[in-house]
Write a protein that holds these residues in place. Structure first.
Motif, PDB file in Angstrom:
ATOM      1  N   GLN A 130       1.461   7.226  -6.456  1.00 44.78           N
ATOM      2  CA  GLN A 130       0.434   8.246  -6.687  1.00 44.78           C
ATOM      3  C   GLN A 130       0.963   9.633  -6.353  1.00 44.78           C
ATOM      4  O   GLN A 130       0.698  10.581  -7.072  1.00 44.78           O
ATOM      5  N   ASN A 131       1.696   9.739  -5.265  1.00 42.32           N
ATOM      6  CA  ASN A 131       2.268  11.014  -4.853  1.00 42.32           C
ATOM      7  C   ASN A 131       3.255  11.523  -5.896  1.00 42.32           C
ATOM      8  O   ASN A 131       3.261  12.711  -6.230  1.00 42.32           O
ATOM      9  N   LYS A 134       2.787  14.961  -8.110  1.00 48.18           N
ATOM     10  CA  LYS A 134       3.800  16.021  -8.143  1.00 48.18           C
ATOM     11  C   LYS A 134       4.260  16.305  -9.570  1.00 48.18           C
ATOM     12  O   LYS A 134       4.461  17.451  -9.955  1.00 48.18           O
ATOM     13  N   LYS A 135       4.412  15.249 -10.354  1.00 47.97           N
ATOM     14  CA  LYS A 135       4.831  15.425 -11.742  1.00 47.97           C
ATOM     15  C   LYS A 135       3.744  16.135 -12.551  1.00 47.97           C
ATOM     16  O   LYS A 135       4.043  17.037 -13.343  1.00 47.97           O
ATOM     17  N   GLU A 159       0.829  -1.201   0.000  1.00 47.87           N
ATOM     18  CA  GLU A 159       0.000   0.000   0.000  1.00 47.87           C
ATOM     19  C   GLU A 159       0.868   1.257   0.000  1.00 47.87           C
ATOM     20  O   GLU A 159       0.562   2.225  -0.668  1.00 47.87           O
ATOM     21  N   SER A 160       1.971   1.208   0.737  1.00 49.04           N
ATOM     22  CA  SER A 160       2.880   2.355   0.799  1.00 49.04           C
ATOM     23  C   SER A 160       3.500   2.644  -0.568  1.00 49.04           C
ATOM     24  O   SER A 160       3.674   3.793  -0.946  1.00 49.04           O
ATOM     25  N   ASN A 161       3.841   1.589  -1.289  1.00 53.45           N
ATOM     26  CA  ASN A 161       4.411   1.733  -2.624  1.00 53.45           C
ATOM     27  C   ASN A 161       3.412   2.392  -3.576  1.00 53.45           C
ATOM     28  O   ASN A 161       3.762   3.255  -4.368  1.00 53.45           O
ATOM     29  N   PHE A 162       2.146   1.969  -3.481  1.00 56.36           N
ATOM     30  CA  PHE A 162       1.091   2.542  -4.319  1.00 56.36           C
ATOM     31  C   PHE A 162       0.894   4.020  -3.994  1.00 56.36           C
ATOM     32  O   PHE A 162       0.745   4.847  -4.890  1.00 56.36           O
ATOM     33  N   THR A 163       0.918   4.361  -2.705  1.00 54.94           N
ATOM     34  CA  THR A 163       0.757   5.752  -2.281  1.00 54.94           C
ATOM     35  C   THR A 163       1.925   6.600  -2.762  1.00 54.94           C
ATOM     36  O   THR A 163       1.722   7.722  -3.235  1.00 54.94           O
ATOM     37  N   ASN A 164       3.134   6.086  -2.665  1.00 52.50           N
ATOM     38  CA  ASN A 164       4.307   6.818  -3.147  1.00 52.50           C
ATOM     39  C   ASN A 164       4.231   7.038  -4.653  1.00 52.50           C
ATOM     40  O   ASN A 164       4.597   8.101  -5.144  1.00 52.50           O
TER      41      ASN A 164
END
Length: 93
Positions: free
Chosen positions: A9-10, A14-15, A2-7
C-alpha cells in the motif's frame, strides 16, 4: 503478511503521489506556456519582421509534449511498465 500488505500500500501510495505531482507539473508548465508564448509573439510582432518567437514556441512546445507524455504514462523509448519490470528484476538479484 500484514507488513507485506502495508508495504504494498505504501509503495502504491508513493507511486500515485509521484504521478499526481508529474501531472500537476505538466499543467503548470502548460499554463506558463499559454501565457508566455503569446507575450513573446506580441513582442515579436511589435518589434521586428523576423518571426523569432517561433523558436521558443517550438522548443518549449516540444518539451511540453514530452512532459505530457511522461506525466500520463506514455513512454515510447522504454514501453509500458518498464520501470516496474526493472525494479522487479533488480530485486530478484
Amino acid at each position: 503478511m500484514e507488513s507485506n500488505f502495508t508495504n504494498d500500500q505504501n509503495y502504491k501510495y508513493k507511486k500515485a503521489k509521484k504521478k499526481v505531482q508529474a501531472i500537476k507539473g505538466f499543467y503548470g508548465n502548460a499554463l506558463a506556456y499559454c501565457i508566455v508564448i503569446p507575450v513573446l509573439a506580441y513582442i515579436n510582432y511589435r518589434t521586428t519582421d523576423f518571426p523569432w518567437a517561433i523558436f521558443p514556441a517550438l522548443g518549449w512546445g516540444f518539451d511540453l509534449l514530452i512532459n505530457g507524455l511522461c506525466a500520463y504514462g506514455y513512454n515510447p523509448l522504454f514501453g509500458k511498465n518498464w520501470e516496474e519490470r526493472k525494479i522487479k528484476e533488480f530485486m530478484q538479484e
